[in-house]
Design a protein around this motif. Structure first.
Motif, PDB file in Angstrom:
ATOM      1  N   PRO A 192     -19.520 -19.507 -52.034  1.00 33.96           N
ATOM      2  CA  PRO A 192     -20.704 -19.856 -51.351  1.00 33.96           C
ATOM      3  C   PRO A 192     -20.162 -19.345 -49.889  1.00 33.96           C
ATOM      4  N   VAL A 193     -21.009 -18.826 -49.014  1.00 34.41           N
ATOM      5  CA  VAL A 193     -20.689 -18.692 -47.517  1.00 34.41           C
ATOM      6  C   VAL A 193     -21.745 -19.210 -46.593  1.00 34.41           C
ATOM      7  N   ASP A 194     -21.194 -19.267 -45.636  1.00 34.99           N
ATOM      8  CA  ASP A 194     -21.905 -19.803 -44.483  1.00 34.99           C
ATOM      9  C   ASP A 194     -22.777 -18.779 -43.700  1.00 34.99           C
ATOM     10  N   TYR A 195     -22.167 -17.301 -43.691  1.00 36.89           N
ATOM     11  CA  TYR A 195     -22.721 -16.368 -42.913  1.00 36.89           C
ATOM     12  C   TYR A 195     -22.655 -15.170 -43.683  1.00 36.89           C
ATOM     13  N   LEU A 196     -23.922 -14.785 -43.994  1.00 31.49           N
ATOM     14  CA  LEU A 196     -23.718 -13.412 -44.894  1.00 31.49           C
ATOM     15  C   LEU A 196     -24.158 -12.220 -43.794  1.00 31.49           C
ATOM     16  N   VAL A 197     -23.789 -11.282 -43.968  1.00 30.12           N
ATOM     17  CA  VAL A 197     -24.050 -10.099 -43.232  1.00 30.12           C
ATOM     18  C   VAL A 197     -24.054  -8.970 -44.307  1.00 30.12           C
ATOM     19  N   ILE A 198     -25.199  -8.031 -44.271  1.00 29.10           N
ATOM     20  CA  ILE A 198     -25.475  -7.088 -45.125  1.00 29.10           C
ATOM     21  C   ILE A 198     -25.893  -5.840 -44.242  1.00 29.10           C
ATOM     22  N   GLY A 199     -25.066  -4.638 -44.677  1.00 28.36           N
ATOM     23  CA  GLY A 199     -25.242  -3.505 -43.833  1.00 28.36           C
ATOM     24  C   GLY A 199     -23.990  -2.699 -44.138  1.00 28.36           C
ATOM     25  N   HIS A 200     -24.177  -1.440 -43.665  1.00 25.64           N
ATOM     26  CA  HIS A 200     -22.831  -0.538 -43.946  1.00 25.64           C
ATOM     27  C   HIS A 200     -21.937  -0.679 -42.898  1.00 25.64           C
ATOM     28  N   VAL A 201     -20.582  -0.874 -43.533  1.00 21.38           N
ATOM     29  CA  VAL A 201     -19.520  -0.625 -42.415  1.00 21.38           C
ATOM     30  C   VAL A 201     -19.474   0.881 -41.931  1.00 21.38           C
ATOM     31  N   ALA A 202     -18.911   1.070 -40.790  1.00 19.61           N
ATOM     32  CA  ALA A 202     -19.011   2.468 -40.111  1.00 19.61           C
ATOM     33  C   ALA A 202     -17.609   3.128 -40.195  1.00 19.61           C
ATOM     34  N   HIS A 203     -17.361   4.170 -40.661  1.00 19.20           N
ATOM     35  CA  HIS A 203     -16.118   4.960 -40.407  1.00 19.20           C
ATOM     36  C   HIS A 203     -16.361   5.825 -39.186  1.00 19.20           C
ATOM     37  N   ASP A 204     -15.790   5.135 -38.044  1.00 24.14           N
ATOM     38  CA  ASP A 204     -16.054   5.718 -36.644  1.00 24.14           C
ATOM     39  C   ASP A 204     -14.861   6.661 -36.091  1.00 24.14           C
ATOM     40  N   LEU A 205     -15.304   7.915 -35.725  1.00 20.29           N
ATOM     41  CA  LEU A 205     -14.300   9.065 -35.699  1.00 20.29           C
ATOM     42  C   LEU A 205     -14.322   8.890 -34.047  1.00 20.29           C
TER      43      LEU A 205
END
Length: 259
Positions: free
Chosen positions: A9-22
């Motif tokens: 279990p987690v307290d904080y779930l974040v959903i979304g793409h990580v970015a590959h920033d140039l």
């Protein structure tokens, strides 16, 4: 990628793409999922990430944070060019769309679920079976579009009304809406709590029919990248614990300035 059968279990779930920033210094891990998750971990929370990324992106900067990463030919890749008149952004590649079925069952009742899209990579309304105490949105990725040259601009957020009505708190930046005060007011009337970050000027909170400005302390800016995501994580964390949007905004404004 974590084994779904073994996740805790987690307290904080974040959903979304990580970015590959140039960047001029080379590729760098970015995106709301990265910055907000690292902030939540620094605040002492157990954190989980559901994302999609390609083999060119190292998730090592996320340390021991458990990550469910959907397999993708490439990561969502941004190139940012900063000029005197503002930022010009290009979307050079896009990772696989996120299916909420990829979220482990034990994470679907996390106290905080943070939907943090960066390139319209998932639906903006959680399906049945998710039961966070606080659903937080940073909807910038639903408010973007890109042309044939891959240049990013503001776009229309589909399903905005349904998403805003279901959210417990929403954090946007003035840049996300091109400074459109009429749209900001409209969004404020559609959701419970809305915060608009304004870079070095601080943030404005809309809640319960009131509007209040929180000024940021004067600090020397080294790198503003990710400051809005740091703000959002701090705000959602503090709001969950105090149920006081004024206090949560004050806390998040100070936290983002320090970042």
């Amino acid at each position: 990628m974590s084994d779904i059968a073994l996740v805790q279990p987690v307290d904080y779930l974040v959903i979304g793409h990580v970015a590959h920033d140039l960047t001029p210094e080379g590729p760098r891990l970015g995106g709301t999922a990265s910055y907000s998750a690292l902030t939540a971990m620094a605040l002492g929370l157990r954190v989980g990430i559901v994302t999609a990324s390609g083999p060119e992106t190292s998730l090592a900067p996320l340390g021991d944070i458990p990550v469910i990463s959907i397999e993708s030919p490439n990561s969502t890749t941004f190139e940012n060019i900063y000029t005197k008149s503002g930022r010009i952004q290009y979307l050079r590649a896009q990772a696989t769309r996120i299916d909420f079925n990829a979220v482990p069952a034990v994470w679907r009742s996390a106290p905080v679920i943070h939907l943090g899209p960066i390139a319209n990579e998932m639906d903006s309304v959680l399906p049945e079976g998710f039961s966070p105490d606080l659903l937080g949105l940073t909807p910038q990725g639903w408010m973007r579009q890109w042309d044939s040259e891959c240049r990013v601009s503001r776009g229309e957020w589909q399903d905005a009304e349904a998403a805003l009505a279901r959210a417990d708190a929403v954090v946007i930046s003035r840049e996300d809406v091109n400074g459109d005060d009429e749209l900001i007011e409209h969004m404020a009337h559609q959701t419970r709590v809305l915060v608009v970050t304004e870079s070095a000027a601080g943030a404005v909170l809309y809640w319960n029919g009131d509007r209040r400005r929180f000024r940021a302390p004067q600090v020397q800016e080294v790198d503003a990248t990710g400051a809005g995501d740091v703000f959002a994580a701090g705000f959602f964390y503090r709001l969950l614990n105090t149920h006081d949007p004024w206090e949560a905004t004050r806390f998040a404004t100070l936290l983002a300035s320090c970042s």
